[in-house]
Design a protein around this motif. Sequence first.
Motif, short mmCIF file in Angstrom:
data_model
loop_
_atom_site.label_atom_id
_atom_site.label_comp_id
_atom_site.label_asym_id
_atom_site.label_seq_id
_atom_site.Cartn_x
_atom_site.Cartn_y
_atom_site.Cartn_z
N ALA A 297 8.27 9.01 3.83
CA ALA A 297 7.18 9.81 4.37
C ALA A 297 7.02 9.61 5.88
O ALA A 297 5.92 9.67 6.40
CB ALA A 297 5.86 9.51 3.66
N SER A 298 8.15 9.40 6.55
CA SER A 298 8.16 9.22 8.01
C SER A 298 7.24 8.08 8.44
O SER A 298 6.58 8.14 9.49
CB SER A 298 7.76 10.52 8.72
OG SER A 298 8.61 11.58 8.37
N SER A 299 7.20 7.04 7.65
CA SER A 299 6.34 5.89 7.95
C SER A 299 6.92 5.04 9.06
O SER A 299 8.14 4.97 9.25
CB SER A 299 6.15 5.02 6.70
OG SER A 299 5.47 5.73 5.70
N GLY A 300 6.01 4.37 9.78
CA GLY A 300 6.43 3.42 10.81
C GLY A 300 5.67 2.12 10.70
O GLY A 300 6.22 1.08 10.35
N ALA A 301 4.37 2.19 10.97
CA ALA A 301 3.52 1.00 10.91
C ALA A 301 2.07 1.43 10.85
O ALA A 301 1.75 2.62 11.03
CB ALA A 301 3.77 0.09 12.12
N GLY B 54 0.81 -1.21 0.00
CA GLY B 54 0.00 0.00 0.00
C GLY B 54 0.84 1.26 0.00
O GLY B 54 2.07 1.22 -0.14
N TYR B 55 0.13 2.37 0.15
CA TYR B 55 0.76 3.68 0.14
C TYR B 55 0.24 4.52 1.29
O TYR B 55 -0.91 4.41 1.71
CB TYR B 55 0.46 4.41 -1.18
CG TYR B 55 1.25 3.87 -2.33
CD1 TYR B 55 2.43 4.47 -2.74
CD2 TYR B 55 0.83 2.72 -3.00
CE1 TYR B 55 3.17 3.96 -3.79
CE2 TYR B 55 1.55 2.20 -4.06
CZ TYR B 55 2.73 2.82 -4.45
OH TYR B 55 3.46 2.30 -5.49
N LYS B 56 1.11 5.35 1.79
CA LYS B 56 0.76 6.30 2.84
C LYS B 56 0.76 7.70 2.23
O LYS B 56 1.72 8.11 1.57
CB LYS B 56 1.79 6.23 3.96
CG LYS B 56 1.67 7.33 5.02
CD LYS B 56 2.91 8.22 5.01
CE LYS B 56 2.78 9.35 6.02
NZ LYS B 56 3.15 8.94 7.37
N VAL B 57 -0.35 8.42 2.39
CA VAL B 57 -0.39 9.82 2.01
C VAL B 57 -0.17 10.62 3.28
O VAL B 57 -0.90 10.47 4.26
CB VAL B 57 -1.74 10.20 1.37
CG1 VAL B 57 -1.69 11.64 0.86
CG2 VAL B 57 -2.07 9.25 0.22
N GLY B 58 0.85 11.44 3.27
CA GLY B 58 1.19 12.19 4.47
C GLY B 58 1.00 13.68 4.29
O GLY B 58 0.90 14.19 3.17
#
Length: 267
Positions: free
Chosen positions: A166-170, A65-69
């Motif tokens: 994008a500063s992702s973690g979980a 997936g993708y994270k929109v930040g």
Amino acid sequence: MTETPTTTPAVSIEALGDALLAAYTSRQPIAPLSGTHPDLTLEQAYAVQEHQVGAWKKAGRTVVGYKVGLTSLAMQKQLGVDQPDFGRLLDDMVLDPSRRVSLEQFISPKIEPEISFVLKSDLRGPGLTLDDVRDAVDYAVTSLEIIDSRIADWRIKLPDTIADNASSGALVLGSEHIRIESQDLAATAVTLSVNGNVVGEGTGAAVLGHPLNGLLWVANTLGALGQTLEAGTVVMSGSMTAAVPISPGDTVTATFSGLKTLEVRFS
């Protein structure tokens, strides 16, 4: 006396990406890339992100997936940026809310409540409309995103967070499948609590006016890069509140209006 001119180090996409990869392993953050490379462009920052994604894929991880930040004004103000960004969601980043989540793997974790989407058909921009996006969604789901930064003290500018996935973690996903035609997602309110204390409130309208706009933005942005959001993809649309730091022992609760409460405990 003549001053010796300072020179900016040449940008090495591989070196910057490797430095961020090493921070995951050591849990020791690095200096802001925008400090050592003030001319780092957004295109180069995404290339640094892509370098890490390539390494993760070689290690057997899968992008799911993708994270929109940075879609909410609260988050843009908090981090001092003025536009959204995106990052990748890997298979092992999706966590089960019924189990305690260990914070051992993170450096400086924070949490934020979101509406995420799961697609039933492919989306390929650019030029997509909200109707296109709405038709492609299988269901929405409440979620709690753990964000983290491999950049020291969250001293980030937009190129820093882009480079750092994008500063992702979980991501902790709720179990309730929400039909988007039956829930006004823009009006959906959330109350975020840590250990019973309210620490944030917001609505879906905080996400670019409507959570679907976050999905639309990333679909069109990726489409312009020749990439498709495939059926089954999870898309995190963006935070409904400002992010809040979390620590071992915390219990975080997101209470969404008209929907099931999502809770996660941290060890």
